[in-house]
Design an enzyme around this catalytic site. Structure first.
Site, PDB file in Angstrom:
ATOM      1  N   ASP A 196      46.834  11.785  14.239  1.00 49.84           N
ATOM      2  CA  ASP A 196      48.198  12.293  14.428  1.00 49.84           C
ATOM      3  C   ASP A 196      48.153  13.805  14.630  1.00 49.84           C
ATOM      4  O   ASP A 196      48.746  14.348  15.562  1.00 49.84           O
ATOM      5  CB  ASP A 196      49.051  11.946  13.204  1.00 49.84           C
ATOM      6  CG  ASP A 196      50.472  12.478  13.332  1.00 49.84           C
ATOM      7  OD1 ASP A 196      51.060  12.324  14.427  1.00 49.84           O
ATOM      8  OD2 ASP A 196      50.985  13.065  12.362  1.00 49.84           O
ATOM      9  N   ASP A 256      38.150  19.352   9.933  1.00 48.11           N
ATOM     10  CA  ASP A 256      38.535  20.774   9.988  1.00 48.11           C
ATOM     11  C   ASP A 256      37.775  21.487  11.101  1.00 48.11           C
ATOM     12  O   ASP A 256      38.329  22.304  11.834  1.00 48.11           O
ATOM     13  CB  ASP A 256      38.367  21.465   8.627  1.00 48.11           C
ATOM     14  CG  ASP A 256      37.049  21.151   7.940  1.00 48.11           C
ATOM     15  OD1 ASP A 256      36.284  20.300   8.441  1.00 48.11           O
ATOM     16  OD2 ASP A 256      36.774  21.765   6.889  1.00 48.11           O
ATOM     17  N   LYS A 285      36.262  13.110   7.294  1.00 46.53           N
ATOM     18  CA  LYS A 285      36.128  14.126   6.232  1.00 46.53           C
ATOM     19  C   LYS A 285      35.143  13.554   5.215  1.00 46.53           C
ATOM     20  O   LYS A 285      35.450  13.380   4.028  1.00 46.53           O
ATOM     21  CB  LYS A 285      37.517  14.409   5.624  1.00 46.53           C
ATOM     22  CG  LYS A 285      37.560  15.574   4.662  1.00 46.53           C
ATOM     23  CD  LYS A 285      37.421  16.939   5.339  1.00 46.53           C
ATOM     24  CE  LYS A 285      37.352  18.047   4.300  1.00 46.53           C
ATOM     25  NZ  LYS A 285      37.000  19.356   4.902  1.00 46.53           N
ATOM     26  N   TYR A 320      49.167   6.059   6.398  1.00 53.39           N
ATOM     27  CA  TYR A 320      50.471   5.643   6.902  1.00 53.39           C
ATOM     28  C   TYR A 320      50.930   4.311   6.323  1.00 53.39           C
ATOM     29  O   TYR A 320      52.119   4.051   6.221  1.00 53.39           O
ATOM     30  CB  TYR A 320      50.433   5.506   8.433  1.00 53.39           C
ATOM     31  CG  TYR A 320      50.663   6.797   9.175  1.00 53.39           C
ATOM     32  CD1 TYR A 320      49.775   7.844   9.054  1.00 53.39           C
ATOM     33  CD2 TYR A 320      51.773   6.956   9.995  1.00 53.39           C
ATOM     34  CE1 TYR A 320      49.974   9.029   9.741  1.00 53.39           C
ATOM     35  CE2 TYR A 320      51.984   8.134  10.690  1.00 53.39           C
ATOM     36  CZ  TYR A 320      51.081   9.165  10.555  1.00 53.39           C
ATOM     37  OH  TYR A 320      51.289  10.329  11.237  1.00 53.39           O
ATOM     38  N   ASP A 341      48.320  16.136  18.432  1.00 43.41           N
ATOM     39  CA  ASP A 341      49.321  17.175  18.707  1.00 43.41           C
ATOM     40  C   ASP A 341      48.629  18.476  19.088  1.00 43.41           C
ATOM     41  O   ASP A 341      49.054  19.185  20.001  1.00 43.41           O
ATOM     42  CB  ASP A 341      50.206  17.432  17.471  1.00 43.41           C
ATOM     43  CG  ASP A 341      51.530  16.680  17.558  1.00 43.41           C
ATOM     44  OD1 ASP A 341      51.566  15.638  18.241  1.00 43.41           O
ATOM     45  OD2 ASP A 341      52.511  17.131  16.943  1.00 43.41           O
TER      46      ASP A 341
HETATM   47  C1  IPM Z   1      53.301  10.151  16.590  1.00 45.40           C
HETATM   48  C2  IPM Z   1      54.455  10.559  15.721  1.00 45.40           C
HETATM   49  C3  IPM Z   1      54.653   9.465  14.666  1.00 45.40           C
HETATM   50  C4  IPM Z   1      53.369   9.382  13.870  1.00 45.40           C
HETATM   51  C5  IPM Z   1      55.870   9.703  13.760  1.00 45.40           C
HETATM   52  C6  IPM Z   1      57.147   9.829  14.569  1.00 45.40           C
HETATM   53  C7  IPM Z   1      56.004   8.636  12.720  1.00 45.40           C
HETATM   54  O1  IPM Z   1      54.207  11.801  15.150  1.00 45.40           O
HETATM   55  O2  IPM Z   1      53.411   9.105  17.260  1.00 45.40           O
HETATM   56  O3  IPM Z   1      52.308  10.864  16.609  1.00 45.40           O
HETATM   57  O4  IPM Z   1      53.162  10.173  12.955  1.00 45.40           O
HETATM   58  O5  IPM Z   1      52.564   8.515  14.177  1.00 45.40           O
HETATM   59 MG    MG Z   2      52.443  12.743  15.797  1.00 42.78          MG
END
Ligand code: IPM
Ligand code: MG
Length: 362
Positions: free
Chosen positions: A251, A227, A195, A146, A255
């Site tokens: 990240d 993975d 990884k 990032y 999710d």
């Molecule tokens: C998160 C989001 C952010 C990230 C984006 C919006 C830049 O996906 O907070 O997980 O990737 O960190």
């Molecule tokens: Mg995210």
């Protein structure tokens, strides 16, 4: 005590969910005898519309002057919003990355919990969901891909893009320490995800994590390849306590973990530096499609406010009062539309806020 809180309502459903969280915080303050001083700042699209940039220096200064920041969500529809016609460094997300870096918020805590009352929303087979799960993803937030150097060039008529993944041992050590510290207060297990079969940065990660582990003989450490971790999260989520991982992996895995709970509208997060300061936000996004309709689920933001009470202000009882209110409301069968199921009562965003306010008690 006096609580100085900077709010970032942001974009999409952000202003609605922050409004409900403030209502709940105000009730906490009233019940427990605290005084809250709020200031609001603009970030993301809301800041672009006013200032032409997603985050101003003044906004950063105002955030720094507070004890903690409560954020809603930022960003819009990436295919239709004019914000996404701007160069990448001027888009809403750049504001979020900017504030994380400016405030040195290197530790991102994302709990993923299967609430008993919402187990029906879990997309996993019942033999897996019946075991329940309660994990915390500790994601490194200010390094890695990032924030590494990036560019797009053209060489001999061929376009080429470069992103750089860098970690130094200090960046790894400080997040590992946070991970082990928090594991000690939970079920004492750290799964470090990397990884290391491919990446140098992961091999360094693994060896620094092992060094840190020596100071925590009471905490079990295991290593897992990313993975495999993605697979294990759907196969056997109950095995996880603290997942410790770098920025990009965190990240993606966070999710996935939130989806596995089936109720992303419930999941809070905290981003901390090495002081008590933190930025607290729901794990979900700005949901521009339902913005302004008063149907969003404010619970993730409200639980983020509870994390703020606990981590930035050491107000454990107050945090628990909020968490208990959430559990009560669910038990009584109230649901926003995203977590609605048969036999429950569907309520709006603001009604959910009101119900929670009523249930916050001393
Ligand atoms: C998160 C989001 C952010 C990230 C984006 C919006 C830049 O996906 O907070 O997980 O990737 O960190
Ligand atoms: Mg995210």
């Amino acid at each position: 005590m006096e609580l100085k809180i900077t709010c970032i309502p942001g974009d999409g459903i952000g202003p609605e969910i922050v409004r409900e969280a403030k209502k709940v915080l105000d009730k906490v303050a009233q019940s427990y005898g605290h005084e809250i001083k709020y200031t609001d700042i603009l970030m993301g699209g809301a800041s672009i519309d006013v200032h032409g940039v997603p985050l101003t220096e003044e906004a950063v200064a105002q955030a720094k002057a507070a004890d903690a920041v409560l954020m809603g969500s930022i960003g819009g529809d990436t295919t239709t919003s004019p914000w996404y016609k701007l160069p990448p460094n001027l888009r809403p997300e750049a504001g979020l990355l900017g504030i994380r870096k400016a405030l040195n918020l290197f530790a991102n805590l994302r709990p993923a919990v299967l609430y008993k009352e919402l187990a029906g929303a879990c997309p996993l087979k019942t033999e897996i969901s019946d075991r329940g799960f309660d994990m915390l993803i500790m994601r490194e937030l200010t390094g890695g891909l990032y924030f590494g150097e990036r560019k797009t060039v053209e060489e001999n008529g061929i376009r080429k893009a470069i992103d750089t993944l860098t970690y130094d041992e200090n960046e790894i050590r400080r997040i590992a320490v946070k991970g082990f510290d928090i594991a000690r207060k939970r079920r004492k297990k750290v799964t470090s995800v990397d990884k290391a079969n491919v990446l140098d940065s992961s091999r360094l990660w693994r060896s620094v994590v092992e060094e840190v582990a020596k100071d925590y003989p009471d905490v079990t450490l295991e290593h897992m390849l990313v993975d495999n971790c993605a697979m294990q999260l759907v196969k056997d989520p109950a095995q996880f306590d603290v997942i410790l991982t770098e920025n990009m992996f965190g990240d993606i895995l966070s999710d996935e973990a939130s989806m596995v709970t089936g109720s992303i509208g419930m999941l809070a997060s905290a981003s901390l530096n090495d002081t008590k300061f933190g930025l607290y936000e729901p794990s979900h996004g700005s949901a521009p499609d339902i913005a302004g309709k008063d149907i969003a689920n404010p619970i993730a933001t409200i639980l983020s406010a509870a994390m703020m009470l606990r981590y930035s202000f050491d107000l454990d009882k107050e945090a628990e009062a909020v968490e208990t209110a959430v559990k009560e409301v669910l038990k009584e069968g109230y649901r926003t539309v995203d977590i609605m199921s048969e036999g429950c009562v569907q309520v709006s965003c603001s009604k959910m806020g009101d119900l929670l306010v009523e249930r916050v008690r001393k």
